[in-house]
Design a protein around this motif. Structure first.
Motif, short mmCIF file in Angstrom:
data_model
loop_
_atom_site.label_atom_id
_atom_site.label_comp_id
_atom_site.label_asym_id
_atom_site.label_seq_id
_atom_site.Cartn_x
_atom_site.Cartn_y
_atom_site.Cartn_z
N ASN A 198 0.82 -1.21 0.00
CA ASN A 198 0.00 0.00 0.00
C ASN A 198 0.87 1.27 0.00
OD1 ASN A 198 -2.45 1.37 -0.07
ND2 ASN A 198 -2.66 1.44 2.15
N PRO A 199 1.69 1.44 -1.03
CA PRO A 199 2.61 2.59 -1.05
C PRO A 199 1.92 3.92 -1.33
CG PRO A 199 2.71 1.41 -3.12
CD PRO A 199 1.82 0.61 -2.23
N ASP A 200 2.58 5.00 -0.93
CA ASP A 200 2.12 6.35 -1.26
C ASP A 200 2.63 6.76 -2.64
OD1 ASP A 200 0.99 6.98 1.42
OD2 ASP A 200 3.10 6.85 2.03
N LEU A 201 3.81 6.25 -2.97
CA LEU A 201 4.48 6.62 -4.22
C LEU A 201 5.02 5.36 -4.89
CD1 LEU A 201 5.67 8.92 -6.06
CD2 LEU A 201 7.69 8.88 -4.60
N ILE A 202 4.79 5.24 -6.19
CA ILE A 202 5.29 4.09 -6.95
C ILE A 202 6.16 4.61 -8.09
CG2 ILE A 202 4.68 2.07 -8.33
CD1 ILE A 202 1.96 2.09 -6.92
N VAL A 203 7.38 4.12 -8.17
CA VAL A 203 8.30 4.48 -9.24
C VAL A 203 8.51 3.25 -10.12
CG1 VAL A 203 10.61 5.29 -9.84
CG2 VAL A 203 9.46 6.20 -7.81
N VAL A 204 8.11 3.34 -11.38
CA VAL A 204 8.25 2.23 -12.32
C VAL A 204 9.36 2.57 -13.31
CG1 VAL A 204 7.11 0.84 -14.08
CG2 VAL A 204 5.81 1.62 -12.08
N ALA A 205 10.35 1.70 -13.38
CA ALA A 205 11.51 1.92 -14.27
C ALA A 205 11.79 0.64 -15.04
CB ALA A 205 12.73 2.34 -13.45
N ILE A 206 10.99 0.40 -16.07
CA ILE A 206 11.12 -0.82 -16.86
C ILE A 206 10.98 -0.49 -18.35
CG2 ILE A 206 10.32 -2.37 -15.04
CD1 ILE A 206 7.54 -2.29 -16.23
#
Length: 251
Positions: free
Chosen positions: A134-142
């Motif tokens: 349940n994150p506040d911030l999601i960083v996707v690097a793919i």
């Protein structure tokens, strides 16, 4: 131009199952899960109005790769930074910690298998722990491992897979989604990722110019025998990725 040609060649090699400089070991088929937690009594952490108590990083070998001695890689962090502190994840976490006045909880997940399987990837099962975080911030690097979609059908499959991923990641709570373009720039894949990101209400971060600067590659900073490892971002490239994400986060 060489770097972009090289990236295109990699996609062709993966498509036909031919061994390429960026083989499965290099680009992270091993899923690495790590939770880095801070004390529970820290105040509510924010950057501006953005909560950053919990941050989820979804990536591939650039985000984290376990030891792979056969290719000369012994680290357990973003390939090919010289130390954990110098990969983009930890550079960004350090900056957030300083600005927010406390260390956020962080979870890091390597999803190179998603890039290669796309619509065959069971998101709910494979990312069960990450979705429950349940994150506040999601960083996707793919994106780097995905085969270049050459047909309309392949493009549709690519778009659907990323749309499904972003939908599942943002379904619980109200996380802010950041999606970074590929380090090895690929216009078609980046455009499809950008559209899926924006459709999910996320923020797209364009780093397409980074592979035009030879200094951003690890091979510019140290002698690395394996070509795939050497073509990953070095400390300078990792810093540039962290800076690009930080710039968007501040705004």
């Amino acid at each position: 131009m060489f770097n972009r040609f090289f990236a295109a060649a990699i996609g062709c090699a993966l498509l036909f199952g031919i061994a390429a400089p960026f083989d499965s070991a290099v680009l992270g088929t091993v899923s690495v899960n790590a939770a880095e937690t801070s004390p529970t009594d820290v105040p509510d952490l924010k950057i501006g109005t953005q909560s950053v108590n919990k941050i989820l990083f979804i990536g591939n070998s650039i985000t984290r790769h376990g030891p792979a001695p056969k290719i000369g890689w012994t680290g357990n962090w973003g390939m090919a930074a010289t130390s954990e502190e110098n990969d983009y994840v930890h550079l960004l976490l350090e900056r957030i910690t300083q600005a927010a006045g406390g260390k956020p909880q962080a979870m890091i997940k390597n999803v190179a298998t998603f890039e290669r399987s796309l619509t065959d990837y069971d998101i709910k099962e494979e990312l069960k722990q990450e979705l429950a975080f349940n994150p506040d911030l999601i960083v996707v690097a793919i994106g780097e491992n995905a085969v270049s979609p050459a047909t309309d059908e392949a493009k549709a499959e690519f778009a659907t897979a990323f749309a499904n991923l972003f939908t599942e990641l943002t379904k619980q709570g109200k996380p802010t989604l950041f999606v970074r373009s590929s380090f090895w720039h690929h216009a078609e894949k980046d455009n499809l990722m950008k559209q899926a990101c924006e459709n999910a209400g996320g923020v797209f971060i364009d780093i397409s110019d980074l592979d035009q600067n030879p200094a951003n590659f690890a091979r510019a900073e140290q002698q690395i025998e394996h070509a795939g490892v050497a073509a990953h971002p070095g400390d300078k490239g990792m810093q540039a990725i962290a800076d690009a994400i930080w710039s968007k986060l501040q705004n």
